[in-house]
Design an enzyme around this catalytic site. Structure first.
Site, PDB file in Angstrom:
ATOM      1  CE1 TYR A  37      40.569  47.217  42.581  1.00 34.67           C
ATOM      2  CE2 TYR A  37      38.851  46.431  41.106  1.00 34.67           C
ATOM      3  CZ  TYR A  37      39.613  46.275  42.250  1.00 34.67           C
ATOM      4  OH  TYR A  37      39.439  45.171  43.030  1.00 34.67           O
ATOM      5  CD  GLU A  46      42.538  44.988  44.726  1.00 33.64           C
ATOM      6  OE1 GLU A  46      41.349  44.842  45.017  1.00 33.64           O
ATOM      7  OE2 GLU A  46      43.395  45.388  45.539  1.00 33.64           O
TER       8      GLU A  46
END
Ligand code: ADP
Ligand code: MG
Length: 389
Positions: free
Chosen positions: A108, A197
């Protein structure tokens, strides 16, 4: 402002970030052709909606042949995708057909503003993929953070520090990772992003990093200097009420309650919502009509409140400073001419031209419940929404 994954990936490409080959398509036939053109044994068909959690909701599917890609696309396009982030669902108008990637590990990577320390923060976790929200709740220590000095941006040593902490030690992978992290920081500032992101950033079996997912949110207040980004807006993904509010430049946020609020000033709007909650009610929205409200804008705001079927009562709470009470009254009267005022309306007016405003409302013949102050108005609104007034 939000954009689609495929648009974010176009921007990633401009910054030379590694993304899989992919083609955005609008119907099944195009999807089949796209899969053929990509030519990989597996392609992934990804619904393009402004919400995450698509994988779990059936919005990301593997296809082992062009025909299968076409079939999946035909099932997705024209339907709505309901995700945990957006239970009402969003319309799928197009899908991204993308080369299937051989995933070894999923990381992530996120970059956003940390309001508590007033600095952007880069967050990376080796536990990336579809479970990251769970990880953030149960094992927050698995998310490694590094704050960024806005004057200089991310520094290479910071990227290396994070890489070591998440177990990226291989020299080749490390240098790829540092490059990606540095690029993200550059993008964040250059594009006035509020969030970038990549979840997941995957390490492939071939030893390369690829951005499999891409999300960029932009700071609305800076959009005026990014005309090209403004053009990426897809209004089909925005709540119709919020879209109407935007048209009139009203600060409107829809909430879950049943008391519609019309207030001037964000501070008073927050206080009004608190007061409603204090007396046991739930606001249906945040609405700040601002300091320069004209009769037309107030009327638009009022119609907006009435068009929300959840609204059972309306509480107008105005402290007239720059926005004068007579304008607010004029707006309400104007709106009531255009749409039927079929729900209890509680009005608290105070400040500039208050006498004139009150007189206009009294003489309008509208069924208005006056409130002597904010607490009184909130209590009346709560009762009215419960049908007890
Ligand atoms: P969302 O975050 O909305 O669920 P993602 O783009 O992250 O959507 O996709 C969900 C999952 O699907 C990813 O975590 C990854 O495991 C898999 N995936 C997505 N794109 C590809 C691809 N091109 N090749 C292989 N797997 C993919
Ligand atoms: Mg994702």
């Amino acid at each position: 402002m939000k954009i689609h994954e495929y648009q974010a990936k176009e921007i990633f490409k401009k910054y030379k970030l590694p993304v899989p080959n992919g083609i955005v398509v609008y119907n099944a036939q195009e999807a089949e052709e796209a899969a053929k053109e990509l030519g990989t044994p597996v392609v992934v068909v990804k619904a393009q909606v402004h919400a995450g959690g698509r994988g779990k909701a059936g919005g990301v599917k593997l296809a082992k042949s062009p025909e299968e890609a076409g079939k999946i696309a035909s099932e997705m396009i024209g339907n709505r995708l309901r995700t945990y982030q957006n239970p009402e669902g969003l319309p799928i108008n197009c899908v991204l057909v993308e080369a299937g990637v051989n995933i070894d590990k999923e990381f992530y990577v996120g970059l956003t503003l940390d309001r508590e320390v007033s600095r952007p923060v880069l967050m990376v976790s080796a536990a990336g993929g579809m479970e990251i929200e769970e990880i953030a709740k149960t094992n927050p220590e698995l998310i490694i953070k590094e704050h960024i000095d806005p004057a200089i941006g991310l520094l290479p040593y910071q990227a290396r520090k994070i890489a070591y902490k998440v177990g990226i030690t291989d020299k080749n992978l490390l240098s790829q990772f540092v490059k990606i992290a540095m690029t993200l920081s550059k993008m964040y500032f250059e594009l006035d992003a509020s969030l970038i992101e990549i979840n997941p950033l995957v390490q492939t079996k071939e030893g390369e990093f690829i951005c499999l997912d891409a999300k960029i949110d932009f700071d609305d207040n800076a959009l005026f200097r990014h005309k090209d980004i403004q053009e990426l807006e897809d209004t089909t993904q925005i709540d119709p009420l919020e879209l109407e509010a935007k048209k009139w430049d009203l600060n409107y946020v829809k909430l879950d309650g049943n008391i519609g609020c019309m207030v001037n000033g964000a501070g008073l709007a927050m206080a009004t919502m608190d007061t409603i909650k204090y007396y046991g009610g739930e606001p249906a929205n945040f609405l700040d009509v601002g300091g320069t409200a004209t009769v037309e804008r107030v009327a638009a705001a009022f119609k907006l409140l009435l068009s929300d079927p959840n609204v059972k009562a309306i509480f107008v709470n105005i402290f007239g400073g720059i926005v004068r009470c007579d304008r607010i009254a004029g707006g309400i009267i104007e709106a009531a001419k255009q749409v039927e005022l079929d729900r209890p309306l509680i009005v608290r007016l105070e400040g500039t031209n208050v006498e004139l405003g009150r007189k206009m409302l009294e003489e309008s013949g509208l069924n208005i419940i006056p409130a002597k102050d904010m607490a009184d108005g909130a209590q009346k609104a709560v009762k009215a929404a419960k049908g007890k007034l």
